[in-house]
Design an enzyme around this catalytic site. Structure first.
Site, PDB file in Angstrom:
ATOM      1  N   TRP A  99      -2.767  11.828 -15.250  1.00 48.51           N
ATOM      2  CA  TRP A  99      -2.315  10.479 -15.630  1.00 48.51           C
ATOM      3  C   TRP A  99      -2.741  10.176 -17.061  1.00 48.51           C
ATOM      4  O   TRP A  99      -1.995   9.594 -17.845  1.00 48.51           O
ATOM      5  CB  TRP A  99      -2.858   9.419 -14.676  1.00 48.51           C
ATOM      6  CG  TRP A  99      -2.333   9.551 -13.284  1.00 48.51           C
ATOM      7  CD1 TRP A  99      -3.060   9.796 -12.152  1.00 48.51           C
ATOM      8  CD2 TRP A  99      -0.963   9.458 -12.854  1.00 48.51           C
ATOM      9  NE1 TRP A  99      -2.234   9.867 -11.064  1.00 48.51           N
ATOM     10  CE2 TRP A  99      -0.947   9.659 -11.454  1.00 48.51           C
ATOM     11  CE3 TRP A  99       0.251   9.235 -13.511  1.00 48.51           C
ATOM     12  CZ2 TRP A  99       0.229   9.640 -10.709  1.00 48.51           C
ATOM     13  CZ3 TRP A  99       1.422   9.210 -12.765  1.00 48.51           C
ATOM     14  CH2 TRP A  99       1.400   9.412 -11.385  1.00 48.51           C
ATOM     15  N   ASP A 166      -6.902   2.582 -17.872  1.00 48.44           N
ATOM     16  CA  ASP A 166      -6.067   2.659 -16.678  1.00 48.44           C
ATOM     17  C   ASP A 166      -7.037   2.616 -15.497  1.00 48.44           C
ATOM     18  O   ASP A 166      -7.816   3.541 -15.292  1.00 48.44           O
ATOM     19  CB  ASP A 166      -5.279   3.982 -16.712  1.00 48.44           C
ATOM     20  CG  ASP A 166      -4.468   4.226 -15.439  1.00 48.44           C
ATOM     21  OD1 ASP A 166      -4.578   3.441 -14.486  1.00 48.44           O
ATOM     22  OD2 ASP A 166      -3.711   5.228 -15.415  1.00 48.44           O
ATOM     23  N   LYS A 190      -2.676   1.238  -5.139  1.00 51.90           N
ATOM     24  CA  LYS A 190      -3.842   2.004  -4.711  1.00 51.90           C
ATOM     25  C   LYS A 190      -4.868   1.059  -4.061  1.00 51.90           C
ATOM     26  O   LYS A 190      -5.326   1.305  -2.972  1.00 51.90           O
ATOM     27  CB  LYS A 190      -4.497   2.737  -5.886  1.00 51.90           C
ATOM     28  CG  LYS A 190      -3.550   3.555  -6.787  1.00 51.90           C
ATOM     29  CD  LYS A 190      -3.039   4.803  -6.199  1.00 51.90           C
ATOM     30  CE  LYS A 190      -1.978   5.605  -6.909  1.00 51.90           C
ATOM     31  NZ  LYS A 190      -1.859   5.661  -8.332  1.00 51.90           N
TER      32      LYS A 190
HETATM   33  C1  LIG Z   1      -0.950   6.380  -9.381  1.00 57.01           C
HETATM   34  C2  LIG Z   1      -1.493   6.340 -10.749  1.00 57.01           C
HETATM   35  C3  LIG Z   1      -0.667   6.106 -11.867  1.00 57.01           C
HETATM   36  C4  LIG Z   1       0.826   5.951 -11.754  1.00 57.01           C
HETATM   37  O1  LIG Z   1       1.135   4.722 -11.235  1.00 57.01           O
HETATM   38  P1  LIG Z   1       2.651   4.219 -11.094  1.00 57.01           P
HETATM   39  O2  LIG Z   1       2.467   2.805 -10.691  1.00 57.01           O
HETATM   40  O3  LIG Z   1       3.275   5.080 -10.036  1.00 57.01           O
HETATM   41  O4  LIG Z   1       3.321   4.385 -12.395  1.00 57.01           O
HETATM   42  C5  LIG Z   1      -1.258   6.025 -13.104  1.00 57.01           C
HETATM   43  N1  LIG Z   1      -2.584   6.173 -13.264  1.00 57.01           N
HETATM   44  C6  LIG Z   1      -3.412   6.417 -12.217  1.00 57.01           C
HETATM   45  C7  LIG Z   1      -4.876   6.567 -12.450  1.00 57.01           C
HETATM   46  C8  LIG Z   1      -2.888   6.500 -10.936  1.00 57.01           C
HETATM   47  O5  LIG Z   1      -3.695   6.727  -9.893  1.00 57.01           O
END
Ligand SMILES: *Cc1c(COP(=O)(O)O)cnc(C)c1O
Length: 356
Positions: A99, A166, A190
């Site tokens: 990511w 993030d 999540k």
């Molecule tokens: C799941 C995830 C993403 C992607 O998220 P989307 O909402 O599907 O774009 C990005 N960063 C991390 C750390 C993730 O766990």
């Protein structure tokens, strides 16, 4: 049969959160209408949005001078919105997982990107440290929890340049010193709610500093000025997220979530260490995620992987297959995972060991 949901995302939500959502979809606040068929500009929905923002602020102790936004596009859209809004000449990125790498790739479209450190060559099994962040970058981007590999930064770094993070998979699992960050973002699916809504916490003063024109929808200022109502927001996911934030508050907030996460992770990692059949993929203890606990069969028992997966599935364990790029198993233990769920997985591992 009772299922224990270890899905990595979309993932487990408290049952009452789902029940409240079902109720609002059937009949929203006894109005005779579904939440799905009312205006996002109705007084009732504006109250939902306001309360969700207020709970974000309260539960994460967000200081004044920050805005909380809800939008679509997923965390992946933030990979481009962040550099669009903050990268004037140069940014630094920590490459701690796929990511993070995807975020870094988008930033390259906007200026110079310095990869300060990377654990890619070692399969992202640890979080790089001992790196220097150049002083002249516009921001430093980190991924606090690497969902796929099960590594996590447990403290907020202090780096002397604006931080962007993030926090898709560990937001609300621990107290965060928001004042260290200019921007924190993540997909809700999540640890907050269902897929379809993305949260952004942004320092107001950090906005409007880049000179490029920004498309209206990708400009954070648009969403700040309109209170996430410039266009139709993801009404249903915001409602569910609100139910989850209320649950979180009743349960004791982020300090309690952190306590539970530590108990769960300790139970599971110690069983992985003890059980001859398994080993953890992240060996450096300080880097181990409390949210996504990754393990594989020990080398001598490698052939038993499919058998253990089948054994665990029969006992109601859901979603423990590891990410295809890592293999083995990943038990995602987000806020709503009860301690008993982890205990059941541990019992499953012990019983499987007895059979071999
Ligand atoms: C799941 C995830 C993403 C992607 O998220 P989307 O909402 O599907 O774009 C990005 N960063 C991390 C750390 C993730 O766990």
């Amino acid at each position: 049969m009772k299922k224990t949901n270890f899905n990595p995302g979309p993932s487990i939500l408290p049952n009452e959160v789902i029940q409240n959502t079902v109720q609002a979809v059937a009949d929203f606040q006894c109005s005779g209408l579904s939440l799905l068929e009312i205006s996002h500009r109705s007084r009732e929905f504006i109250a939902v949005m306001d309360e969700a923002v207020a709970l974000f602020r309260e539960l994460l102790s967000i200081p004044s001078g920050y805005s909380v936004l809800f939008m679509g596009g997923g965390a992946s859209m933030q990979f481009c919105m962040v550099p669009y809004n903050f990268l004037e000449t140069k940014a630094a990125y920590l490459n701690s997982g796929v990511w993070a790498k995807k975020a870094l790739k988008e930033a390259r479209l906007f200026g110079e990107v310095i990869e300060v450190a990377s654990s890619e060559a070692d399969g992202y099994t640890y979080i790089p440290d001992n790196y220097q962040v150049p002083e002249d970058v516009d921001y430093f981007h980190i991924t606090t929890n690497n969902t796929i590999y099960g590594t996590e930064l447990h403290a907020d770094p202090q780096v002397g340049v604006p931080l962007v993070a993030d926090m898709s998979s560990d937001i609300f699992s621990r107290p965060v010193d928001i004042s260290r960050y200019d921007c924190i973002y993540g997909g809700a699916q999540k640890n907050i709610g269902p897929a379809g809504v993305t949260f952004v916490i942004v320092r107001d003063e950090a906005l409007g500093k880049v000179h490029r024109p920004i498309p209206t929808m990708l400009d954070y200022r648009t969403h700040v000025e309109k209170g996430s109502m410039f266009n139709t927001p993801p009404v249903l996911p915001v409602y569910t997220a609100l139910q989850n934030l209320k649950w979180l508050k009743r349960e004791g907030g982020v300090t309690e979530m952190q306590r539970r996460a530590k108990v769960r992770a300790e139970m599971l990692y110690s069983e992985i260490e003890r059980n001859k059949l398994f080993r953890a993929t992240v060996t450096r203890e300080k880097d181990r995620s409390l949210m996504n606990i990754c393990f594989v069969m020990s080398d001598e028992y490698r052939d038993l992987e499919a058998d253990f997966l089948a054994f665990a599935s029969e006992r109601g364990m859901v979603g423990i297959k590891g990410h295809r790029s890592v293999g083995g198993f990943r038990a995602s233990c987000y806020n709503a995972m009860p301690i008993e769920g982890v205990r059941d997985l541990v019992l499953c591992m012990r019983d499987f060991e007895k059979n071999h």
